[in-house]
Design a protein around this motif. Sequence first.
Motif, PDB file in Angstrom:
ATOM      1  N   ASP A 160       0.856  -1.183   0.000  1.00  0.00           N
ATOM      2  CA  ASP A 160       0.000   0.000   0.000  1.00  0.00           C
ATOM      3  C   ASP A 160       0.899   1.242   0.000  1.00  0.00           C
ATOM      4  O   ASP A 160       2.134   1.137   0.017  1.00  0.00           O
ATOM      5  CB  ASP A 160      -0.958  -0.012   1.199  1.00  0.00           C
ATOM      6  N   SER A 161       0.310   2.417  -0.011  1.00  0.00           N
ATOM      7  CA  SER A 161       1.087   3.647  -0.178  1.00  0.00           C
ATOM      8  C   SER A 161       2.087   3.866   0.954  1.00  0.00           C
ATOM      9  O   SER A 161       3.230   4.279   0.720  1.00  0.00           O
ATOM     10  CB  SER A 161       0.138   4.851  -0.273  1.00  0.00           C
ATOM     11  N   ALA A 162       1.684   3.574   2.193  1.00  0.00           N
ATOM     12  CA  ALA A 162       2.576   3.775   3.334  1.00  0.00           C
ATOM     13  C   ALA A 162       3.744   2.795   3.288  1.00  0.00           C
ATOM     14  O   ALA A 162       4.897   3.168   3.538  1.00  0.00           O
ATOM     15  CB  ALA A 162       1.804   3.616   4.647  1.00  0.00           C
ATOM     16  N   GLU A 163       3.454   1.556   2.952  1.00  0.00           N
ATOM     17  CA  GLU A 163       4.507   0.539   2.868  1.00  0.00           C
ATOM     18  C   GLU A 163       5.461   0.840   1.717  1.00  0.00           C
ATOM     19  O   GLU A 163       6.687   0.693   1.849  1.00  0.00           O
ATOM     20  CB  GLU A 163       3.882  -0.840   2.690  1.00  0.00           C
ATOM     21  N   LEU A 164       4.899   1.272   0.601  1.00  0.00           N
ATOM     22  CA  LEU A 164       5.723   1.573  -0.569  1.00  0.00           C
ATOM     23  C   LEU A 164       6.665   2.745  -0.270  1.00  0.00           C
ATOM     24  O   LEU A 164       7.838   2.733  -0.687  1.00  0.00           O
ATOM     25  CB  LEU A 164       4.834   1.899  -1.769  1.00  0.00           C
ATOM     26  N   ALA A 165       6.155   3.736   0.449  1.00  0.00           N
ATOM     27  CA  ALA A 165       6.990   4.891   0.810  1.00  0.00           C
ATOM     28  C   ALA A 165       8.171   4.450   1.670  1.00  0.00           C
ATOM     29  O   ALA A 165       9.294   4.939   1.506  1.00  0.00           O
ATOM     30  CB  ALA A 165       6.149   5.931   1.552  1.00  0.00           C
ATOM     31  N   THR A 212      12.412   4.100   0.439  1.00  0.00           N
ATOM     32  CA  THR A 212      13.341   5.013   1.130  1.00  0.00           C
ATOM     33  C   THR A 212      14.236   4.213   2.080  1.00  0.00           C
ATOM     34  O   THR A 212      15.291   3.728   1.696  1.00  0.00           O
ATOM     35  CB  THR A 212      12.570   6.100   1.890  1.00  0.00           C
ATOM     36  N   ARG A 213      13.792   4.031   3.297  1.00  0.00           N
ATOM     37  CA  ARG A 213      14.608   3.379   4.316  1.00  0.00           C
ATOM     38  C   ARG A 213      14.860   1.899   4.035  1.00  0.00           C
ATOM     39  O   ARG A 213      15.916   1.358   4.370  1.00  0.00           O
ATOM     40  CB  ARG A 213      13.950   3.536   5.692  1.00  0.00           C
ATOM     41  N   GLY A 214      13.893   1.233   3.418  1.00  0.00           N
ATOM     42  CA  GLY A 214      14.031  -0.203   3.231  1.00  0.00           C
ATOM     43  C   GLY A 214      14.514  -0.642   1.862  1.00  0.00           C
ATOM     44  O   GLY A 214      14.566  -1.838   1.574  1.00  0.00           O
ATOM     45  N   TYR A 215      14.899   0.315   1.014  1.00  0.00           N
ATOM     46  CA  TYR A 215      15.219  -0.023  -0.375  1.00  0.00           C
ATOM     47  C   TYR A 215      16.424  -0.957  -0.481  1.00  0.00           C
ATOM     48  O   TYR A 215      16.373  -1.988  -1.164  1.00  0.00           O
ATOM     49  CB  TYR A 215      15.479   1.254  -1.180  1.00  0.00           C
ATOM     50  N   ASN A 216      17.524  -0.619   0.177  1.00  0.00           N
ATOM     51  CA  ASN A 216      18.755  -1.402   0.039  1.00  0.00           C
ATOM     52  C   ASN A 216      18.658  -2.795   0.641  1.00  0.00           C
ATOM     53  O   ASN A 216      19.384  -3.708   0.232  1.00  0.00           O
ATOM     54  CB  ASN A 216      19.930  -0.659   0.685  1.00  0.00           C
ATOM     55  N   THR A 217      17.782  -2.967   1.616  1.00  0.00           N
ATOM     56  CA  THR A 217      17.697  -4.253   2.306  1.00  0.00           C
ATOM     57  C   THR A 217      16.498  -5.098   1.887  1.00  0.00           C
ATOM     58  O   THR A 217      16.452  -6.295   2.201  1.00  0.00           O
ATOM     59  CB  THR A 217      17.633  -4.041   3.828  1.00  0.00           C
ATOM     60  N   TYR A 276       9.433  -9.436   2.005  1.00  0.00           N
ATOM     61  CA  TYR A 276       8.173  -8.935   2.555  1.00  0.00           C
ATOM     62  C   TYR A 276       8.233  -8.907   4.078  1.00  0.00           C
ATOM     63  O   TYR A 276       8.912  -9.728   4.702  1.00  0.00           O
ATOM     64  CB  TYR A 276       7.017  -9.785   2.054  1.00  0.00           C
ATOM     65  N   PHE A 277       7.503  -7.965   4.682  1.00  0.00           N
ATOM     66  CA  PHE A 277       7.672  -7.709   6.116  1.00  0.00           C
ATOM     67  C   PHE A 277       6.371  -7.594   6.877  1.00  0.00           C
ATOM     68  O   PHE A 277       6.373  -7.309   8.081  1.00  0.00           O
ATOM     69  CB  PHE A 277       8.480  -6.425   6.317  1.00  0.00           C
ATOM     70  N   SER A 278       5.205  -7.782   6.199  1.00  0.00           N
ATOM     71  CA  SER A 278       3.901  -7.706   6.850  1.00  0.00           C
ATOM     72  C   SER A 278       3.781  -6.356   7.578  1.00  0.00           C
ATOM     73  O   SER A 278       4.157  -5.333   7.026  1.00  0.00           O
ATOM     74  CB  SER A 278       3.730  -8.883   7.810  1.00  0.00           C
ATOM     75  N   PHE A 279       3.288  -6.357   8.825  1.00  0.00           N
ATOM     76  CA  PHE A 279       3.234  -5.096   9.572  1.00  0.00           C
ATOM     77  C   PHE A 279       4.326  -5.042  10.641  1.00  0.00           C
ATOM     78  O   PHE A 279       4.216  -4.312  11.626  1.00  0.00           O
ATOM     79  CB  PHE A 279       1.859  -4.876  10.217  1.00  0.00           C
ATOM     80  N   PHE A 280       5.397  -5.825  10.441  1.00  0.00           N
ATOM     81  CA  PHE A 280       6.550  -5.779  11.332  1.00  0.00           C
ATOM     82  C   PHE A 280       7.470  -4.622  10.911  1.00  0.00           C
ATOM     83  O   PHE A 280       7.262  -3.976   9.890  1.00  0.00           O
ATOM     84  CB  PHE A 280       7.312  -7.098  11.281  1.00  0.00           C
ATOM     85  N   THR A 281       8.523  -4.411  11.700  1.00  0.00           N
ATOM     86  CA  THR A 281       9.433  -3.308  11.417  1.00  0.00           C
ATOM     87  C   THR A 281      10.207  -3.539  10.121  1.00  0.00           C
ATOM     88  O   THR A 281      10.497  -2.603   9.389  1.00  0.00           O
ATOM     89  CB  THR A 281      10.433  -3.119  12.562  1.00  0.00           C
ATOM     90  N   ASP A 282      10.579  -4.795   9.855  1.00  0.00           N
ATOM     91  CA  ASP A 282      11.340  -5.126   8.651  1.00  0.00           C
ATOM     92  C   ASP A 282      11.225  -6.622   8.395  1.00  0.00           C
ATOM     93  O   ASP A 282      10.625  -7.359   9.183  1.00  0.00           O
ATOM     94  CB  ASP A 282      12.810  -4.718   8.792  1.00  0.00           C
ATOM     95  N   ALA A 283      11.815  -7.078   7.296  1.00  0.00           N
ATOM     96  CA  ALA A 283      11.687  -8.481   6.896  1.00  0.00           C
ATOM     97  C   ALA A 283      12.401  -9.420   7.864  1.00  0.00           C
ATOM     98  O   ALA A 283      11.932 -10.534   8.111  1.00  0.00           O
ATOM     99  CB  ALA A 283      12.239  -8.661   5.476  1.00  0.00           C
TER     100      ALA A 283
END
Length: 487
Positions: free
Chosen positions: A201-206, A210-215, A224-231
Amino acid sequence: MRSKIQLLLQEKGFAMTFWAIAILLCIYTSIKIQPNIPILLGIIPFLLILTYLSIRKECITLIIFALVNYFIMGLGRYFSIPIPVSVLFDIIFGFIFATTLLRNLGNKDNFRNIFNLYFAFTLIWFLYCTINVANNATGTIHFSAWLGNVRVVALYAVITSIIISIAAKKYQFIHWFLILWGILTLLAVAKGYMQKNQGFDSAELAWVMTRGYNTHILKTGIRYFSFFTDAANYGCGMGLSLVVFFLSSFYTKNKYLKIFYLIVAAGAGYGLLISGTRASMAVPIAGLGLFVFLCKNWKIGVSAAFILILGIIILKYTEIGEGNRLIRRMRTVFDTEDASLQVRFHNQRALKAYMSEIPFGIGLGVDREEVPPQNKYYFVATCPPDSELVYIWIHTGMVGLIVYLVLQVLMYICGCFILLFRVRNPEIRGPLTGMLCGTAGMLVASYANQIYFQFPNGPLIYTCLTLVFLAPYFDKQYSEAHGRPTD
């Protein structure tokens, strides 16, 4: 004499309806109105009702605890919160702790289970971290940084242990906890499934761009990371659920619960795979390895050993499933020449020269914001720890790491002893063995990723370990209710 309002609020149907309406009104107010005084006015009635219900009903408090722990980090992507998420959690956590104590003050027996061995281990670690407040290795004492991190690293475990020790009055608590945890796990799996098949969704994509692009956007595919902080947090959390629910299903007599646990375990296995986190594989591998040692039923033990050995052989020595990018990425967990693994080893070798001079570390919470570039230990403060154990090493030193690992080893030895020799009923020993094995897997995985102290894994781990050390109490209750064990 009780008032009519009090009597009405005590009726389950009315209370729950009123609570649901209050929640909906708060959500509507939060969406339609920008953060200001009207939002506060809209939330106050809800908080008053929730406070009343929490004091009256212990189950409400525990459900709030579980929901806040599981969703609070994910909500930060969708809502602009005027205070840090950790501070918001502290407020809610403190409220839960206070209402738990308040509700049980009238009966001293409710506090008898607090002083168990797990509480002692967590208290010792908290005391060591408290002493660390005086750490001035960088030339000054960073009190605010220490205060911000001691809560997550040590205090949450102590308070969670107290809350669960008070709340878990009956052995049925084990399965009620697993049911609630299972529902939350399935929600996390469903969200991960939606991300994979319907997109972010838009919030996840943002966040991803940004912050999660490299990882999270890799050549091998999207993590994929669901609604957790990261994968990584998501994958290891699903690994924990996989071990706990899979092993619990072996011992559950209720066929509906058995089916439910197996469904949760299968869903968690799917979530683990789509997370693309190699470290998460350590959770089921280490967990099943410990289970083989703890299992008293040789048939179940042989089955678990067979599954464990077969999985390792398939991943390490065959090319089965090589066409699937998820399996292909998981297979790299056995590749000692992996580039990212070599980077971690390089960072750790570079840290050794500095850490030999500061046996107590640079101080809890100290990072690049607290240490100026000209400081001798600026590199230590800026070096990414990449794992929970390295984080402890950097911030509490070799002394802290030794204290932490010794406490962990002693804790798991005691937990194993309790389950092997002090619990006779399989209905009690089975699920708690799953919890001990799952948390052991998380400890192993914490060498590769910072997942052990994160939401929701941290409080889940603390809850599982508290229940393990309450096992003799539950076992006695179960024997009194059902007679002698059948095994």
